[in-house]
Design a protein around this motif. Structure first.
Motif, mmCIF file in Angstrom:
data_model
loop_
_atom_site.group_PDB
_atom_site.id
_atom_site.type_symbol
_atom_site.label_atom_id
_atom_site.label_comp_id
_atom_site.label_asym_id
_atom_site.label_seq_id
_atom_site.Cartn_x
_atom_site.Cartn_y
_atom_site.Cartn_z
ATOM 1 N N ASP A 276 0.839 -1.211 0.000
ATOM 2 C CA ASP A 276 0.000 0.000 0.000
ATOM 3 C C ASP A 276 0.869 1.253 0.000
ATOM 4 N N ARG A 277 1.990 1.170 0.697
ATOM 5 C CA ARG A 277 2.907 2.319 0.725
ATOM 6 C C ARG A 277 3.500 2.568 -0.658
ATOM 7 N N ASP A 278 3.875 1.471 -1.356
ATOM 8 C CA ASP A 278 4.433 1.604 -2.710
ATOM 9 C C ASP A 278 3.413 2.247 -3.649
ATOM 10 N N ILE A 279 2.165 1.789 -3.568
ATOM 11 C CA ILE A 279 1.108 2.327 -4.419
ATOM 12 C C ILE A 279 0.868 3.798 -4.109
ATOM 13 N N LYS A 280 0.815 4.125 -2.831
ATOM 14 C CA LYS A 280 0.578 5.514 -2.418
ATOM 15 C C LYS A 280 1.670 6.437 -2.952
ATOM 16 N N LEU A 281 2.928 5.998 -2.876
ATOM 17 C CA LEU A 281 4.040 6.800 -3.382
ATOM 18 C C LEU A 281 3.940 6.984 -4.893
ATOM 19 N N LEU A 282 3.618 5.891 -5.595
ATOM 20 C CA LEU A 282 3.503 5.943 -7.049
ATOM 21 C C LEU A 282 2.414 6.910 -7.479
ATOM 22 N N LEU A 283 1.301 6.886 -6.782
ATOM 23 C CA LEU A 283 0.164 7.712 -7.172
ATOM 24 C C LEU A 283 0.343 9.176 -6.793
ATOM 25 N N SER A 284 1.180 9.437 -5.828
ATOM 26 C CA SER A 284 1.310 10.813 -5.329
ATOM 27 C C SER A 284 2.522 11.559 -5.880
ATOM 28 N N ASP A 285 3.438 10.827 -6.517
ATOM 29 C CA ASP A 285 4.703 11.445 -6.932
ATOM 30 C C ASP A 285 4.920 11.240 -8.435
ATOM 31 N N SER A 286 4.921 12.312 -9.190
ATOM 32 C CA SER A 286 5.072 12.224 -10.646
ATOM 33 C C SER A 286 6.442 11.680 -11.041
ATOM 34 N N GLN A 287 7.459 11.953 -10.216
ATOM 35 C CA GLN A 287 8.791 11.431 -10.523
ATOM 36 C C GLN A 287 8.831 9.911 -10.389
ATOM 37 N N GLU A 288 8.098 9.365 -9.424
ATOM 38 C CA GLU A 288 8.001 7.906 -9.295
ATOM 39 C C GLU A 288 7.329 7.311 -10.528
ATOM 40 N N ARG A 289 6.289 7.968 -10.999
ATOM 41 C CA ARG A 289 5.587 7.476 -12.186
ATOM 42 C C ARG A 289 6.492 7.538 -13.413
ATOM 43 N N THR A 290 7.276 8.582 -13.504
ATOM 44 C CA THR A 290 8.221 8.685 -14.627
ATOM 45 C C THR A 290 9.249 7.551 -14.572
ATOM 46 N N LYS A 291 9.714 7.200 -13.367
ATOM 47 C CA LYS A 291 10.670 6.095 -13.235
ATOM 48 C C LYS A 291 10.062 4.777 -13.714
ATOM 49 N N VAL A 292 8.791 4.541 -13.379
ATOM 50 C CA VAL A 292 8.100 3.339 -13.854
ATOM 51 C C VAL A 292 7.991 3.368 -15.376
ATOM 52 N N ASN A 293 7.580 4.498 -15.907
ATOM 53 C CA ASN A 293 7.394 4.602 -17.356
ATOM 54 C C ASN A 293 8.697 4.408 -18.111
ATOM 55 N N GLU A 294 9.793 4.905 -17.567
ATOM 56 C CA GLU A 294 11.107 4.719 -18.211
ATOM 57 C C GLU A 294 11.480 3.243 -18.276
ATOM 58 N N VAL A 295 11.159 2.508 -17.208
ATOM 59 C CA VAL A 295 11.438 1.063 -17.187
ATOM 60 C C VAL A 295 10.588 0.349 -18.238
ATOM 61 N N LEU A 296 9.328 0.735 -18.352
ATOM 62 C CA LEU A 296 8.433 0.125 -19.338
ATOM 63 C C LEU A 296 8.895 0.427 -20.765
#
Length: 402
Positions: A166-186
């Protein structure tokens, strides 16, 4: 007496037995104890398709299913359904790999279910890459190439977020830089493996638990960053259900359709061991589409063309112990015990049968040529595409319909 009137008391009685036993059979525990006689089966390429053979019947004979299911029309490049068609392939039903190659020209998109997004410390990575079969991807593309326009089948692997806290999901949803890191991996994974885009399954897991605006942000940022790299995003979405409400409806489509390549609509799993019955009643499938893109809505044709109406290639075997999902091999071992034809339920537009064998009593729902064809006709009427879950679970002659 109608099929529905016959079915209701059967299911009611069976459900009482299920409740009293509190047990569930896994699909693996239902494997065959006997083998079909191979010599009696028509397999491989055939000169006639299922329509010419008169096999598309609302009440098919069990012996016709057993005899003809392995065959398929030799012109495998012939398409009857010309809107977008996606087929899922999973490692645990390996027959799907062969189906994707044999009928490659019938598909626009193949989605192998290989990959997961995982978090390791502060970074993200892709798990499941050991399942990637580059040679198979090349074969599918080669066999799917259309000579008249050089178009070929696209490959969009499905991704899920795996073992996220739940903490990982919360961070991903609240932080655009985290989302960018995921997208770069994809993006890196897609580029390295020559994929054309990806299928994301996340909406069903998070919708209803978090605010829609946050989900929009996650999906739209991913779609836009993928588009910059000429990659496309297909979003898996749930159908309308009375018990869960409208997790994805018209307002969600309005917000997303201009940015998402397509929407894979999961119009199956209507029934369960707790509530036995049809896998995907036709009225349920229709309502699922019309809830998202109602008749007469703005940009209706565009929206519906992006909806990939889900077709299940698996069935369910309900037993006093519970039962569960079945694929073609378990189905064939059961249907061979049926003496005449399968029963047709006019309301659900599905077939079922009841048998009693050495294992006990079974009520079995599984797609037939007729039930699949009626759903293809519905997709044509509504102007949607189709997504098939999944290619390794069905019978070969089903693909004459597409």
């Amino acid at each position: 007496m109608s099929a529905s009137n016959v079915l209701l008391p059967l299911l009611a009685a069976l459900l009482l037995l299920v409740i009293s036993v509190h047990g569930t059979l896994s699909p693996d525990s239902q494997k065959s104890k006997s083998k079909l006689k191979e010599s009696s089966l028509r397999g491989g390429p055939q000169d006639s398709d299922v329509f010419d053979l008169g096999l598309v019947s609302p009440e098919p004979l069990a012996k016709d299913i057993v005899t003809n299911h392995r065959g398929y029309f030799k012109e495998t490049g012939l398409r009857r359904f010309n809107s977008t068609t996606l087929g899922y392939v999973t490692p645990w039903n390996s027959h799907g790999y062969d189906v994707a190659k044999i009928f490659a020209k019938k598909f626009d998109i193949i989605s192998p279910v290989w990959l997961q997004i995982v978090k390791q410390g502060d970074s993200y990575s892709v798990a499941g890459t050991h399942d990637i079969d580059a040679g198979w991807v090349t074969d599918v593309r080669r066999k799917g190439k259309q000579s008249h326009n050089q178009r070929t089948v696209k490959v969009f692997p499905r991704f899920i977020f795996d073992h996220f806290t739940d903490r990982d999901i919360k961070l991903l949803l609240s932080d655009s830089q985290e989302r960018t890191k995921v997208n770069e991996v994809l993006i890196k994974c897609c580029k390295e493996n020559g994929f054309d885009g990806l299928v994301l399954e996340v909406w069903s897991q998070l919708a209803g638990r978090i605010d829609d605006k946050i989900l929009y942000t996650l999906v739209l940022q991913m779609a836009k960053e993928l588009q910059k790299q000429q990659l496309r995003l297909i979003l898996v979405i749930p159908p309308f259900r009375k018990d869960t409400g409208n997790l994805f409806g018209e307002k969600h489509m309005d917000k997303l359709f201009k940015h998402i390549f397509a929407f894979s609509l999961m119009t199956y799993d209507f029934s369960s061991v707790q509530r036995p019955g049809a896998n995907a009643p036709l009225y349920f499938v229709r309502k699922a589409v019309e809830t998202i893109a109602p008749a007469g809505c703005t940009d209706m044709a565009v929206k519906r063309s992006k909806i990939l109406l889900g077709l299940n290639m698996y069935g369910n075997d309900y037993t006093p112990d519970g039962g569960g999902p079945i694929t073609f091999s378990q189905y064939l071992d059961l249907v061979k015990h049926v003496k005449k034809h399968l029963t047709f339920d006019e309301r659900d537009v599905e077939n079922f049968f009841e048998i009693k064998n050495d294992d006990g009593r079974h009520i079995v729902f599984y797609p037939t040529l007729y039930s699949i064809n009626e759903r293809i006709k519905l997709a044509q009427e509504l102007g949607t595409g189709i997504s098939i879950w999944e290619l390794g679970q069905g019978l070969n002659y089903f693909y004459d319909l597409f």
